[in-house]
Design a protein around this motif. Sequence first.
Motif, PDB file in Angstrom:
ATOM      1  N   GLN A   1       0.826  -1.194   0.000  1.00  0.00           N
ATOM      2  CA  GLN A   1       0.000   0.000   0.000  1.00  0.00           C
ATOM      3  C   GLN A   1       0.864   1.249   0.000  1.00  0.00           C
ATOM      4  OE1 GLN A   1      -3.525  -0.736   2.920  1.00  0.00           O
ATOM      5  NE2 GLN A   1      -1.733  -1.758   3.721  1.00  0.00           N
ATOM      6  N   ARG A   2       0.394   2.242  -0.728  1.00  0.00           N
ATOM      7  CA  ARG A   2       1.078   3.528  -0.696  1.00  0.00           C
ATOM      8  C   ARG A   2       0.043   4.625  -0.839  1.00  0.00           C
ATOM      9  NH1 ARG A   2       6.332   5.747  -4.185  1.00  0.00           N
ATOM     10  NH2 ARG A   2       6.955   7.284  -2.602  1.00  0.00           N
ATOM     11  N   LEU A   3       0.085   5.553   0.079  1.00  0.00           N
ATOM     12  CA  LEU A   3      -0.869   6.658   0.096  1.00  0.00           C
ATOM     13  C   LEU A   3      -0.277   7.886  -0.578  1.00  0.00           C
ATOM     14  CD1 LEU A   3      -3.554   7.929   1.267  1.00  0.00           C
ATOM     15  CD2 LEU A   3      -2.148   8.638   3.224  1.00  0.00           C
ATOM     16  N   ALA A   4      -1.105   8.589  -1.344  1.00  0.00           N
ATOM     17  CA  ALA A   4      -0.741   9.910  -1.862  1.00  0.00           C
ATOM     18  C   ALA A   4      -1.748  10.920  -1.335  1.00  0.00           C
ATOM     19  CB  ALA A   4      -0.726   9.926  -3.387  1.00  0.00           C
ATOM     20  N   VAL A   5      -1.248  12.008  -0.783  1.00  0.00           N
ATOM     21  CA  VAL A   5      -2.096  13.094  -0.296  1.00  0.00           C
ATOM     22  C   VAL A   5      -2.005  14.231  -1.307  1.00  0.00           C
ATOM     23  CG1 VAL A   5      -2.582  14.694   1.579  1.00  0.00           C
ATOM     24  CG2 VAL A   5      -1.635  12.419   2.086  1.00  0.00           C
ATOM     25  N   ILE A   6      -3.136  14.571  -1.912  1.00  0.00           N
ATOM     26  CA  ILE A   6      -3.201  15.664  -2.883  1.00  0.00           C
ATOM     27  C   ILE A   6      -3.992  16.787  -2.219  1.00  0.00           C
ATOM     28  CG2 ILE A   6      -3.992  16.361  -5.178  1.00  0.00           C
ATOM     29  CD1 ILE A   6      -3.715  13.414  -6.018  1.00  0.00           C
ATOM     30  N   TYR A   7      -3.342  17.923  -2.001  1.00  0.00           N
ATOM     31  CA  TYR A   7      -3.963  18.949  -1.165  1.00  0.00           C
ATOM     32  C   TYR A   7      -3.894  20.329  -1.821  1.00  0.00           C
ATOM     33  CZ  TYR A   7       0.878  20.080   0.138  1.00  0.00           C
ATOM     34  OH  TYR A   7       2.199  20.439   0.106  1.00  0.00           O
ATOM     35  N   HIS A   8      -4.907  21.132  -1.525  1.00  0.00           N
ATOM     36  CA  HIS A   8      -4.959  22.533  -1.957  1.00  0.00           C
ATOM     37  C   HIS A   8      -4.153  23.344  -0.948  1.00  0.00           C
ATOM     38  CE1 HIS A   8      -6.377  26.484  -3.023  1.00  0.00           C
ATOM     39  NE2 HIS A   8      -7.192  26.011  -3.961  1.00  0.00           N
ATOM     40  N   PRO A   9      -3.046  23.983  -1.362  1.00  0.00           N
ATOM     41  CA  PRO A   9      -2.139  24.610  -0.386  1.00  0.00           C
ATOM     42  C   PRO A   9      -2.766  25.765   0.388  1.00  0.00           C
ATOM     43  CG  PRO A   9      -1.528  25.202  -2.631  1.00  0.00           C
ATOM     44  CD  PRO A   9      -2.564  24.122  -2.748  1.00  0.00           C
TER      45      PRO A   9
ATOM     46  N   ARG B   1      -0.478   9.695  12.160  1.00  0.00           N
ATOM     47  CA  ARG B   1      -1.120   8.987  13.268  1.00  0.00           C
ATOM     48  C   ARG B   1      -2.031   7.882  12.734  1.00  0.00           C
ATOM     49  NH1 ARG B   1      -4.368  12.657  17.341  1.00  0.00           N
ATOM     50  NH2 ARG B   1      -2.207  13.276  17.805  1.00  0.00           N
ATOM     51  N   THR B   2      -2.775   8.185  11.677  1.00  0.00           N
ATOM     52  CA  THR B   2      -3.695   7.196  11.121  1.00  0.00           C
ATOM     53  C   THR B   2      -2.949   5.997  10.545  1.00  0.00           C
ATOM     54  OG1 THR B   2      -5.351   8.881  10.610  1.00  0.00           O
ATOM     55  CG2 THR B   2      -5.484   6.817   9.378  1.00  0.00           C
ATOM     56  N   LEU B   3      -1.867   6.246   9.811  1.00  0.00           N
ATOM     57  CA  LEU B   3      -1.097   5.143   9.232  1.00  0.00           C
ATOM     58  C   LEU B   3      -0.473   4.290  10.329  1.00  0.00           C
ATOM     59  CD1 LEU B   3       0.683   6.917   6.233  1.00  0.00           C
ATOM     60  CD2 LEU B   3      -1.441   5.611   6.240  1.00  0.00           C
ATOM     61  N   LEU B   4      -0.003   4.925  11.395  1.00  0.00           N
ATOM     62  CA  LEU B   4       0.580   4.189  12.509  1.00  0.00           C
ATOM     63  C   LEU B   4      -0.471   3.348  13.221  1.00  0.00           C
ATOM     64  CD1 LEU B   4       3.140   3.699  14.206  1.00  0.00           C
ATOM     65  CD2 LEU B   4       2.464   5.662  15.623  1.00  0.00           C
ATOM     66  N   GLU B   5      -1.660   3.952  13.436  1.00  0.00           N
ATOM     67  CA  GLU B   5      -2.726   3.243  14.145  1.00  0.00           C
ATOM     68  C   GLU B   5      -3.289   2.085  13.331  1.00  0.00           C
ATOM     69  OE1 GLU B   5      -5.600   6.196  15.074  1.00  0.00           O
ATOM     70  OE2 GLU B   5      -4.494   7.012  16.787  1.00  0.00           O
ATOM     71  N   SER B   6      -3.115   2.124  12.027  1.00  0.00           N
ATOM     72  CA  SER B   6      -3.678   1.074  11.178  1.00  0.00           C
ATOM     73  C   SER B   6      -3.021  -0.282  11.430  1.00  0.00           C
ATOM     74  CB  SER B   6      -3.525   1.452   9.703  1.00  0.00           C
ATOM     75  OG  SER B   6      -2.181   1.322   9.276  1.00  0.00           O
ATOM     76  N   GLY B   7      -1.764  -0.251  11.912  1.00  0.00           N
ATOM     77  CA  GLY B   7      -1.056  -1.500  12.152  1.00  0.00           C
ATOM     78  C   GLY B   7      -0.668  -2.233  10.884  1.00  0.00           C
ATOM     79  N   GLU B   8      -0.703  -1.560   9.756  1.00  0.00           N
ATOM     80  CA  GLU B   8      -0.397  -2.185   8.476  1.00  0.00           C
ATOM     81  C   GLU B   8       0.871  -1.578   7.886  1.00  0.00           C
ATOM     82  OE1 GLU B   8      -3.828  -1.867   5.996  1.00  0.00           O
ATOM     83  OE2 GLU B   8      -5.186  -2.691   7.513  1.00  0.00           O
ATOM     84  N   SER B   9       1.375  -2.221   6.850  1.00  0.00           N
ATOM     85  CA  SER B   9       2.608  -1.772   6.212  1.00  0.00           C
ATOM     86  C   SER B   9       2.283  -0.820   5.063  1.00  0.00           C
ATOM     87  CB  SER B   9       3.387  -2.978   5.689  1.00  0.00           C
ATOM     88  OG  SER B   9       4.549  -2.559   4.997  1.00  0.00           O
TER      89      SER B   9
END
Length: 337
Positions: free
Chosen positions: A16-24, A38-46
């Motif tokens: 899995q790989r997350l991309a965050v696309i944000y309006h600056p 925090r969310t990625l850490l809490e997920s317990g997944e790689s």
Amino acid sequence: MSRLSARRLGARSIDQRLAVIYHPQKADLRRLRLAVERTLLESGESWGPTIWLETSEVDQGSEQARLAIDNGATQLLVVGGDGTLRSVFEGSIDQFTPNGSPITLGLVPAGTGNILARNLNLPLLNLQNLVRRGILGETTALDGARAILTYPKGETSQHVFTMMAGVGLDASIVENADPKLKSRIGWLAYFDAGIKALPLKYELLEIRVDDKPVIHKRVLTLLVGNVGLLPMKMAVMPAAKLDDGLLDVAAIAPRRFWHWAHLWSRITFESWILGSSSTGRWLLENTKDIKTLENLSGRVIDISVERPVQVQIDGDSFGQVTHMRFEVLEKKLHLRF
């Protein structure tokens, strides 16, 4: 709205790989990074390293989505308004992960209208909750739509969208909205834009829904989309659903004072009180004044105009057009929430 009944998609890939696309201008980057980490850490997944991409006036999200997918992103988190989500959807539609699953989108609403988020009952002010739902939430396949626009000189353009397009007054308000005022007071800035759009102009439209006979109607504004609620829970298309394979239409044409009173009552108090039950919805349907507000639905909506008219799509202005064709994109928006 309650959790949709659309089918749930399969489990995510191990890689899995997350991309965050944000309006600056709309994202608090420090808080956003903390919430994502925090969310990625809490997920317990790689997870692979997170990709961070900001939008710009030139590239509003579609190119960022393509770049993220090309660099191994398996899901996208969109932080911005309805226009940012529309653009990311355009860049990721029909894209798949290496294991064959559709690329999924999560939404952290940070715009003016946040229409899709409101119709999904997302918690607009809870960043951590939004990020968690956008990354780890269940995926639901929702309908999108395609707009094919024809301009006065004959050129055409195509755009996908997620929630609503508007013709006439609605589009003029979007065109006239002051960006600085929008950033200060949000969607209330559209009231100021409405005053700038005066005097009111009524447009003669030819409307064809699927293969049904053409309807000739003079309207103040016409809306086409997958959602029915505007801010303040104004129900302009009360039967609209995000997963029914149909586009809904609201042709709005009040002329006299009592027409305006009827329209306002219908999309606010009457819908709030009666819209929650089948009996109430039946009463709404059978007491409507189609001269003031007429609702239609179908898979394809063709609209021709007497003269060039302004059009907006998901809160972005697309200029003046002479013909519009709207097509439903059934179950093409794979959204985590």
